[in-house]
Design a protein around this motif. Structure first.
Motif, short mmCIF file in Angstrom:
data_model
loop_
_atom_site.label_atom_id
_atom_site.label_comp_id
_atom_site.label_asym_id
_atom_site.label_seq_id
_atom_site.Cartn_x
_atom_site.Cartn_y
_atom_site.Cartn_z
N HIS A 127 17.09 -18.21 -6.97
CA HIS A 127 16.16 -17.29 -6.59
C HIS A 127 15.66 -16.27 -7.04
N HIS A 128 14.43 -15.62 -7.54
CA HIS A 128 14.59 -14.18 -7.64
C HIS A 128 13.24 -13.61 -6.92
N PHE A 129 13.01 -12.47 -6.66
CA PHE A 129 12.67 -11.78 -6.05
C PHE A 129 11.75 -10.58 -6.72
N LEU A 130 10.51 -10.24 -6.32
CA LEU A 130 9.80 -8.77 -6.62
C LEU A 130 10.44 -7.80 -6.05
N GLY A 131 10.36 -7.09 -5.96
CA GLY A 131 9.86 -6.00 -5.58
C GLY A 131 9.09 -4.47 -6.25
N VAL A 132 7.89 -3.99 -5.32
CA VAL A 132 7.24 -2.99 -6.65
C VAL A 132 7.12 -1.34 -5.01
N LYS A 133 7.12 -0.31 -5.03
CA LYS A 133 7.82 0.47 -4.91
C LYS A 133 5.53 1.28 -5.26
N LEU A 134 5.32 1.67 -4.35
CA LEU A 134 3.71 2.35 -4.55
C LEU A 134 3.79 3.50 -4.58
N THR A 135 3.31 4.17 -5.71
CA THR A 135 3.31 6.38 -5.42
C THR A 135 1.91 6.06 -5.35
N GLU B 218 5.56 -2.63 3.62
CA GLU B 218 6.59 -2.40 4.40
C GLU B 218 7.14 -1.48 4.30
N ASN B 219 6.85 0.02 5.27
CA ASN B 219 7.09 1.59 4.63
C ASN B 219 8.26 1.07 3.64
N ASP B 220 8.48 1.99 3.13
CA ASP B 220 9.74 2.43 1.83
C ASP B 220 10.69 2.38 2.75
N VAL B 221 11.08 3.87 3.62
CA VAL B 221 11.74 4.26 3.91
C VAL B 221 12.80 3.20 4.87
N THR B 222 11.76 2.35 5.10
CA THR B 222 12.51 1.77 6.27
C THR B 222 12.98 0.19 5.52
N ALA B 223 12.26 0.13 4.15
CA ALA B 223 12.42 -0.93 2.96
C ALA B 223 14.51 -0.52 2.73
N LEU B 224 14.29 0.61 1.94
CA LEU B 224 15.76 1.35 1.82
C LEU B 224 16.32 0.65 2.49
N THR B 225 16.47 1.45 3.54
CA THR B 225 17.32 1.26 5.02
C THR B 225 18.05 0.03 4.77
N GLU B 226 17.13 -1.09 5.48
CA GLU B 226 17.42 -2.35 5.27
C GLU B 226 18.26 -3.27 4.18
N ALA B 227 17.28 -2.73 2.55
CA ALA B 227 18.48 -2.43 1.22
C ALA B 227 20.06 -2.31 2.00
N GLU B 228 20.56 -0.56 2.51
CA GLU B 228 21.52 -0.06 2.75
C GLU B 228 22.01 -1.84 3.54
N VAL C 39 -0.25 -4.93 6.97
CA VAL C 39 -1.12 -4.02 6.95
C VAL C 39 -1.10 -2.88 6.64
N VAL C 40 -0.83 -1.65 5.36
CA VAL C 40 -0.73 -0.92 6.00
C VAL C 40 -2.12 0.11 6.60
N GLU C 41 -1.51 0.30 7.35
CA GLU C 41 -2.43 1.63 8.26
C GLU C 41 -3.36 2.47 7.98
N HIS C 42 -2.41 3.08 6.92
CA HIS C 42 -2.04 4.36 6.26
C HIS C 42 -1.47 5.06 5.20
N ALA C 43 -1.39 4.88 4.13
CA ALA C 43 -0.75 6.09 3.23
C ALA C 43 -1.76 6.49 2.27
N THR C 44 -1.07 8.22 2.83
CA THR C 44 -2.26 9.27 2.27
C THR C 44 -1.66 9.38 0.24
N VAL D 71 6.81 -5.24 -1.22
CA VAL D 71 5.84 -4.43 -1.60
C VAL D 71 6.08 -2.97 -0.74
N SER D 72 6.33 -1.94 -0.84
CA SER D 72 7.04 -0.78 -0.02
C SER D 72 5.71 0.36 -0.45
N VAL D 73 5.15 0.93 0.46
CA VAL D 73 4.78 2.20 0.41
C VAL D 73 5.12 3.48 1.30
#
Length: 381
Positions: A83-91, A185-195, A156-161, A145-147
């Motif tokens: 299986h493959h997975f798509l990861g997207v970081k939105l800036t 997910e929040n981007d730092v949380t996702a990065l931490t989960e990867a670790e 749900v993205v409650e707030h993304a400056t 998707v991380s933001v």
């Protein structure tokens, strides 16, 4: 898109523990696997038989054994590219995407500008990236998707400056458009989960993640579990005092991490002294070449970073700090200053802090997004 049912989804209890152990640490012999999950050999055999029959686990190449030493060992493994997975970081201006295997190994990447900040435009772009990924590698099983910002319920993205978003039901909309499970997910949380699953967490149960870039991020894994908080997406550690008497951040805090360690802060410090606005990579280069202003700015920032690292290590009761983010090059450029800053805030008898630096590219952020999709896929979360 791939609509093949996953043999992971019904797993629970000991069966899930066995499969996860193989995914995260395999290939493993049955004896080693039994030791890791605290099961008898008989119980393990009973659990692994249906997992092998379903194709979720496979038997690897036998290990050669001397004559008379019994049957050769056949380690258990997963088919990593099943299986493959798509990861997207939105800036604020781009979508950075990677495609990974089940073990978060990157096998494809792409980047595209956001047409605008409108939700329909962003959804359409991610849908296109997913279609391209599925066509290129196949077996696409989920999207992460991380933001930067506040995210709730993995959806749900409650707030993304940077995106100027409030209360966006992103996961549901993307899932409807792509026909795939989506985790946001929040981007730092996702990065931490990867670790936690595929990085520092493979060797230790407690560690801290700090990111420096457009903002300051903080993640904590304690005893193998992610420590969560509703405030995580606000980047609260960015307002920790690290440079008494230093410049003020946008919230009015003097000498906080956000005021002295972000990309904007470093450029502003040089501009104040020289009138020139330089990128961080240019500042680090000038510091290495001996430019007096750049060396002072980098040294001051390095000492502040050391104070932040040392404080994070002390509060987490862990000697391991993972540094990532676009400005992570500061840690190497100001190595001695960072160590001096750690000593200023750390007990002299405490275990020395180990700093592990990670790639500074946005692909690493996107890989974190893929990992939260992997987690949801294999745990049913």
């Amino acid at each position: 898109m791939n609509d093949h049912a996953s043999p992971w989804m019904p797993l629970e209890g000991s069966s899930q523990a066995v499969a996860l152990e193989v995914l995260l640490h395999g290939p493993l012999s049955r004896s080693e696997l039994a030791r890791r999950v605290h099961l008898s050999h008989a119980s393990l055999s009973r659990l692994t038989k249906p997992l092998v029959s379903s194709g979720l686990l496979v038997e690897g190449m036998s290990s050669p054994r001397p004559a008379g030493m019994g049957r050769p060992k056949q380690p258990l493994d997963v088919v990593e590219d099943a299986h493959h997975f798509l990861g997207v970081k939105l800036t604020g201006d781009r979508a950075h995407a990677v495609v990974t295997t089940m073990r978060a190994r990157v096998v494809g990447q792409a980047s595209a500008p956001l047409p605008d900040h409108g939700v329909p435009s962003v959804v359409e772009l991610v849908q296109r990236l997913a279609a391209e990924a599925d066509e290129e590698v196949g077996n696409l099983a989920g999207i992460g998707v991380s933001v930067g910002g506040l995210v709730s319920d993995g959806a749900v993205v409650e707030h993304a400056t940077f995106l100027e978003w409030e209360d966006v039901q992103l996961a549901d909309v993307l899932a409807e458009r792509t026909g795939l499970p989506v985790v946001v997910e929040n981007d730092v949380t996702a990065l931490t989960e990867a670790e936690r699953w595929f990085g520092a967490g493979r060797d230790r149960e407690t560690f801290t993640v700090l990111t420096i870039g457009a903002g300051i991020g903080y993640g904590l894994v304690s005893h193998g579990r992610l420590v969560t908080s509703g405030d995580a997406g606000l980047g609260p550690v960015g307002h920790a005092l690290v440079a008494p008497g230093g410049p003020r951040c946008g919230a009015g805090h003097s000498g906080c991490a956000a005021a002295v360690l972000t990309a904007h802060a470093l450029s502003a410090a040089v501009a104040t002294a020289t009138g020139r606005w330089l990128r961080t990579d240019e500042i680090l280069r000038l510091a290495r070449e001996g430019d007096a202003v750049a060396r002072r700015v980098v040294g001051d920032a390095g000492r502040a970073l050391g104070r932040l690292v040392g404080t994070a290590a002390s509060f987490s009761l862990s000697s391991t700090v993972v540094l990532s983010g676009e400005e992570v090059g500061l840690a190497d450029a100001a190595h001695d200053a960072v160590r001096a800053g750690i000593r200023e805030v750390r007990h002299p008898m405490a275990e020395p802090v180990t700093i592990e630096t990670r790639s500074a590219g946005f692909d690493e952020w996107a890989r974190g997004a893929a990992v939260v999709a992997i987690q949801a896929f294999v745990t049913g979360g």
